[in-house]
Design a protein around this motif. Structure first.
Motif, PDB file in Angstrom:
ATOM      1  N   VAL A 255       0.856  -1.201   0.000  1.00 59.20           N
ATOM      2  CA  VAL A 255       0.000   0.000   0.000  1.00 59.20           C
ATOM      3  C   VAL A 255       0.889   1.248   0.000  1.00 59.20           C
ATOM      4  O   VAL A 255       0.624   2.221  -0.725  1.00 59.20           O
ATOM      5  CB  VAL A 255      -0.947   0.022   1.220  1.00 59.20           C
ATOM      6  CG1 VAL A 255      -1.782   1.290   1.228  1.00 59.20           C
ATOM      7  CG2 VAL A 255      -1.873  -1.160   1.195  1.00 59.20           C
ATOM      8  N   LEU A 258       2.221   1.745  -3.426  1.00 61.82           N
ATOM      9  CA  LEU A 258       1.172   2.257  -4.312  1.00 61.82           C
ATOM     10  C   LEU A 258       0.984   3.753  -4.093  1.00 61.82           C
ATOM     11  O   LEU A 258       0.881   4.524  -5.049  1.00 61.82           O
ATOM     12  CB  LEU A 258      -0.157   1.550  -4.029  1.00 61.82           C
ATOM     13  CG  LEU A 258      -0.382   0.185  -4.633  1.00 61.82           C
ATOM     14  CD1 LEU A 258      -1.704  -0.367  -4.188  1.00 61.82           C
ATOM     15  CD2 LEU A 258      -0.367   0.279  -6.145  1.00 61.82           C
ATOM     16  N   ASN A 259       0.920   4.148  -2.822  1.00 63.44           N
ATOM     17  CA  ASN A 259       0.738   5.566  -2.498  1.00 63.44           C
ATOM     18  C   ASN A 259       1.849   6.409  -3.113  1.00 63.44           C
ATOM     19  O   ASN A 259       1.623   7.516  -3.575  1.00 63.44           O
ATOM     20  CB  ASN A 259       0.745   5.782  -0.980  1.00 63.44           C
ATOM     21  CG  ASN A 259      -0.582   5.381  -0.347  1.00 63.44           C
ATOM     22  OD1 ASN A 259      -1.529   5.068  -1.047  1.00 63.44           O
ATOM     23  ND2 ASN A 259      -0.638   5.374   0.973  1.00 63.44           N
ATOM     24  N   MET A 262       1.958   5.266  -7.703  1.00 64.02           N
ATOM     25  CA  MET A 262       0.877   5.212  -8.689  1.00 64.02           C
ATOM     26  C   MET A 262       0.175   6.560  -8.775  1.00 64.02           C
ATOM     27  O   MET A 262       0.009   7.241  -7.765  1.00 64.02           O
ATOM     28  CB  MET A 262      -0.144   4.130  -8.313  1.00 64.02           C
ATOM     29  CG  MET A 262       0.394   2.730  -8.444  1.00 64.02           C
ATOM     30  SD  MET A 262       0.891   2.304 -10.117  1.00 64.02           S
ATOM     31  CE  MET A 262      -0.653   1.789 -10.829  1.00 64.02           C
ATOM     32  N   PRO A 263      -0.261   6.924  -9.999  1.00 63.33           N
ATOM     33  CA  PRO A 263      -0.985   8.194 -10.121  1.00 63.33           C
ATOM     34  C   PRO A 263      -2.322   8.111  -9.409  1.00 63.33           C
ATOM     35  O   PRO A 263      -2.874   7.019  -9.255  1.00 63.33           O
ATOM     36  CB  PRO A 263      -1.183   8.338 -11.629  1.00 63.33           C
ATOM     37  CG  PRO A 263      -1.055   6.970 -12.176  1.00 63.33           C
ATOM     38  CD  PRO A 263      -0.147   6.212 -11.258  1.00 63.33           C
ATOM     39  N   GLU A 264      -2.816   9.274  -8.958  1.00 69.08           N
ATOM     40  CA  GLU A 264      -4.111   9.317  -8.267  1.00 69.08           C
ATOM     41  C   GLU A 264      -5.217   8.989  -9.251  1.00 69.08           C
ATOM     42  O   GLU A 264      -5.204   9.472 -10.385  1.00 69.08           O
ATOM     43  CB  GLU A 264      -4.356  10.720  -7.715  1.00 69.08           C
ATOM     44  CG  GLU A 264      -3.480  11.060  -6.550  1.00 69.08           C
ATOM     45  CD  GLU A 264      -4.153  10.827  -5.219  1.00 69.08           C
ATOM     46  OE1 GLU A 264      -5.336  10.461  -5.221  1.00 69.08           O
ATOM     47  OE2 GLU A 264      -3.483  10.982  -4.189  1.00 69.08           O
ATOM     48  N   ALA A 265      -6.148   8.181  -8.796  1.00 69.12           N
ATOM     49  CA  ALA A 265      -7.307   7.905  -9.658  1.00 69.12           C
ATOM     50  C   ALA A 265      -8.267   9.078  -9.552  1.00 69.12           C
ATOM     51  O   ALA A 265      -8.049   9.987  -8.759  1.00 69.12           O
ATOM     52  CB  ALA A 265      -7.988   6.634  -9.192  1.00 69.12           C
ATOM     53  N   ILE A 269     -14.388   8.851  -8.083  1.00 68.13           N
ATOM     54  CA  ILE A 269     -14.779   7.438  -8.057  1.00 68.13           C
ATOM     55  C   ILE A 269     -13.874   6.586  -7.175  1.00 68.13           C
ATOM     56  O   ILE A 269     -14.182   5.463  -6.869  1.00 68.13           O
ATOM     57  CB  ILE A 269     -14.791   6.833  -9.485  1.00 68.13           C
ATOM     58  CG1 ILE A 269     -13.437   7.076 -10.167  1.00 68.13           C
ATOM     59  CG2 ILE A 269     -15.924   7.355 -10.311  1.00 68.13           C
ATOM     60  CD1 ILE A 269     -13.263   6.281 -11.438  1.00 68.13           C
ATOM     61  N   SER A 270     -12.763   7.154  -6.775  1.00 68.64           N
ATOM     62  CA  SER A 270     -11.811   6.320  -6.046  1.00 68.64           C
ATOM     63  C   SER A 270     -12.028   6.420  -4.542  1.00 68.64           C
ATOM     64  O   SER A 270     -12.158   7.501  -4.002  1.00 68.64           O
ATOM     65  CB  SER A 270     -10.403   6.790  -6.387  1.00 68.64           C
ATOM     66  OG  SER A 270      -9.499   6.211  -5.508  1.00 68.64           O
ATOM     67  N   ALA A 271     -12.049   5.279  -3.899  1.00 70.10           N
ATOM     68  CA  ALA A 271     -12.231   5.270  -2.448  1.00 70.10           C
ATOM     69  C   ALA A 271     -10.873   5.438  -1.771  1.00 70.10           C
ATOM     70  O   ALA A 271      -9.875   4.950  -2.268  1.00 70.10           O
ATOM     71  CB  ALA A 271     -12.853   3.961  -2.035  1.00 70.10           C
ATOM     72  N   PHE A 272     -10.862   6.127  -0.628  1.00 68.99           N
ATOM     73  CA  PHE A 272      -9.606   6.343   0.088  1.00 68.99           C
ATOM     74  C   PHE A 272      -9.562   5.353   1.243  1.00 68.99           C
ATOM     75  O   PHE A 272      -9.287   5.710   2.377  1.00 68.99           O
ATOM     76  CB  PHE A 272      -9.547   7.790   0.589  1.00 68.99           C
ATOM     77  CG  PHE A 272      -8.162   8.271   0.863  1.00 68.99           C
ATOM     78  CD1 PHE A 272      -7.656   8.322   2.143  1.00 68.99           C
ATOM     79  CD2 PHE A 272      -7.341   8.660  -0.182  1.00 68.99           C
ATOM     80  CE1 PHE A 272      -6.370   8.769   2.379  1.00 68.99           C
ATOM     81  CE2 PHE A 272      -6.062   9.105   0.049  1.00 68.99           C
ATOM     82  CZ  PHE A 272      -5.571   9.160   1.334  1.00 68.99           C
ATOM     83  N   ASN A 273      -9.884   4.102   0.945  1.00 66.60           N
ATOM     84  CA  ASN A 273     -10.026   3.142   2.050  1.00 66.60           C
ATOM     85  C   ASN A 273      -8.970   2.045   2.022  1.00 66.60           C
ATOM     86  O   ASN A 273      -9.006   1.125   2.824  1.00 66.60           O
ATOM     87  CB  ASN A 273     -11.422   2.500   2.016  1.00 66.60           C
ATOM     88  CG  ASN A 273     -11.649   1.754   0.726  1.00 66.60           C
ATOM     89  OD1 ASN A 273     -10.737   1.612  -0.074  1.00 66.60           O
ATOM     90  ND2 ASN A 273     -12.851   1.272   0.536  1.00 66.60           N
ATOM     91  N   GLY A 274      -8.041   2.145   1.086  1.00 64.42           N
ATOM     92  CA  GLY A 274      -6.960   1.171   1.054  1.00 64.42           C
ATOM     93  C   GLY A 274      -7.445  -0.245   0.848  1.00 64.42           C
ATOM     94  O   GLY A 274      -6.857  -1.183   1.384  1.00 64.42           O
ATOM     95  N   SER A 275      -8.511  -0.398   0.081  1.00 60.06           N
ATOM     96  CA  SER A 275      -8.918  -1.737  -0.331  1.00 60.06           C
ATOM     97  C   SER A 275      -9.166  -2.681   0.833  1.00 60.06           C
ATOM     98  O   SER A 275      -8.580  -3.752   0.923  1.00 60.06           O
ATOM     99  CB  SER A 275      -7.817  -2.282  -1.242  1.00 60.06           C
ATOM    100  OG  SER A 275      -7.897  -3.627  -1.409  1.00 60.06           O
TER     101      SER A 275
END
Lengths: 321, 135
Positions: A255, A258-259, A262-265, A269-275
């Motif tokens: 994680v 990724l932070n 990876m580019p911000e989605a 639509i993107s959740a900030f919940n870390g899957s």
């Protein structure tokens, strides 16, 4: 006769399926709290049944409801309803609707064709997207025989399994460099497990079979299924490296990577919940408890009762529907 | 969903590009002689593949006597770079979930404080475990 049969069947399937979807939408939020406490393997099965429940039970109820009509058309149960004397197969309750108006049916059939057409176009576009995505992955990846994965030369950190019938694991070269040997083993064991279990294919089939659910309930159910699948693969990774905490630490490390890379989605639509990261880590930290036998027996009993209930209600259902 | 808008390439298209990258400029006859015959592909198929690649702006062409001579307009690294960028953008799209299973949801983000707390929790469990095994 066949047209009446078809009309009654379609109407009854939508009616029963819709009713069950409504019950799911009302009942699922409170049922979910209990469901999340169950072991992931069992939870995935319950979710799969719940996802296709409205469609399957709708069809089942309709079939059993139509059984007397089918019997009547074979001169076996003509006496239960006066309308059957003419040899017409139908569901008694829906019969007035079936005879309501040809216009009603033309509009209904038109709507259905429209919805089906839209669905087919959407499915075709999705299929093309998958093919293009797969084709792009094939072109940009190279097989890494040492790790038995497909490597993509990129400065970003990502790893995923893709493909419906012959899924493969893809990992970025940057992530391979960032992970230690045991951490890489965790990640690969997790992804290989997705491939072995054909999780992407199951998810696609269940998302089609759950179309009768209300969209909010369906989304939630599919997300819960995804969580259960991830947790199952976490468990298999634990079996591979024999260290629950190592799997949890690897999750955190990925994680963070990724932070960083990876580019911000799209924030809309993107959740900030870390899957579901917290739920997955908590499952890894707690000692796994075997599923209580009573829960298994009770679930089997409930399922059996539901099925036998539908069978025993064949005649009343026929008139009720 | 953003998805590989830029060039979607089939296997033959990629083979033609690879050949031109390795060998420079060629007309349809030259490409057919090198790739078509061994694969049992007709001259027309090679011709239309070159035409498609030209329309995708991956090839430039020049008329020499009566035939077009084709040359790649992007380098291999540039094209691969573009495709990797497109794949990465697809991965961070929320819709990508339906196409793949990632170790961690690539579109999701966790704030560092939350991750620190979880890491502390793991450390606690690890030290407890060490404690138990030594006692």
């Amino acid at each position: 006769m066949s047209m009446h049969f078809l009309q009654s069947g379609i109407l009854a399937t939508f009616f029963s399926g819709g009713l069950l979807s409504l019950l799911s939408a009302i009942g699922y939020p409170s049922f979910r709290r209990h469901l999340l406490s169950l072991p992931c393997h069992f939870r995935a099965k319950v979710l799969a049944v719940t996802l296709c429940g409205p469609l399957l039970l709708g069809i089942l109820i309709t079939l059993f409801g139509l059984l007397p009509s089918w019997m009547a058309s074979h001169d076996e149960a003509t006496e239960h309803c006066a309308t059957h004397a003419n040899g017409m197969a139908h569901l008694c309750w829906f019969d007035p609707l079936v005879h309501l108006s040809d216009q009603f049916w033309t509009i209904g059939a038109g709507l259905m064709v429209g919805v089906l057409g839209y669905g087919m176009v959407a499915a075709l576009r999705f299929w093309l997207r998958i093919r293009r995505f797969q084709a792009a992955l094939n072109l940009i990846s190279e097989y890494d025989a040492r790790h038995r994965v497909y490597r993509i030369d990129s400065e970003r950190a990502f790893v995923f399994a893709a493909g419906l019938f012959a899924p493969r694991v893809f990992i970025s070269s940057h992530l391979i460099e960032q992970l230690s040997g045991p951490q890489l083993a965790v990640v690969l064991a997790h992804e290989q497990s997705h491939c072995r279990r054909r999780d992407m294919l199951w998810r696609l089939c269940l998302s089609i079979a759950s179309l009768l659910h209300f969209s909010a309930t369906r989304r939630q159910l599919l997300r819960d299924l995804e969580l259960a699948q991830e947790q199952i693969c976490d468990t298999e990774a634990v079996q591979c490296v024999s260290d629950r905490l190592l799997v949890a630490e690897t999750l955190i490390k990925i994680v963070r990577q990724l932070n960083l890379s990876m580019p911000e989605a799209n924030p809309a639509i993107s959740a900030f919940n870390g899957s579901h990261i917290e739920l997955r880590i908590r499952q890894l930290l707690e000692q796994p408890e075997p599923l209580p036998r009573t829960t298994v027996w009770l679930s089997a009993l409930l399922f059996g009762l539901l099925l036998s209930g539908v069978v025993s209600l064949t005649m009343p259902l026929h008139h009720l529907l | 969903m953003k998805i590989i808008q830029r060039p979607y390439l089939g296997e033959l298209e990629m083979a033609v590009l690879e050949y031109l990258w390795a060998n420079g400029t060629f007309d349809a006859n030259g490409v057919h002689a090198a790739l078509g015959r061994s694969r049992g592909i007709s001259h027309n198929t090679i011709q239309s593949t070159l035409e498609r690649l030209y329309k995708k702006k991956l090839l430039t062409r020049q008329k020499v006597s009566r035939a077009y001579v084709y040359q790649t307009s992007v380098s291999r690294d540039e094209l691969m770079g573009r495709m990797i960028t497109d794949v990465v953008h697809t991965l961070v799209d929320d819709d990508a979930d339906s196409m793949l299973a990632a170790f961690i949801d690539i579109a999701a983000r966790s704030d560092e404080a939350h991750l620190d707390r979880l890491e502390e929790l793991i450390s606690e469990y690890r030290s407890n475990r060490c404690h138990k095994s030594t006692s």
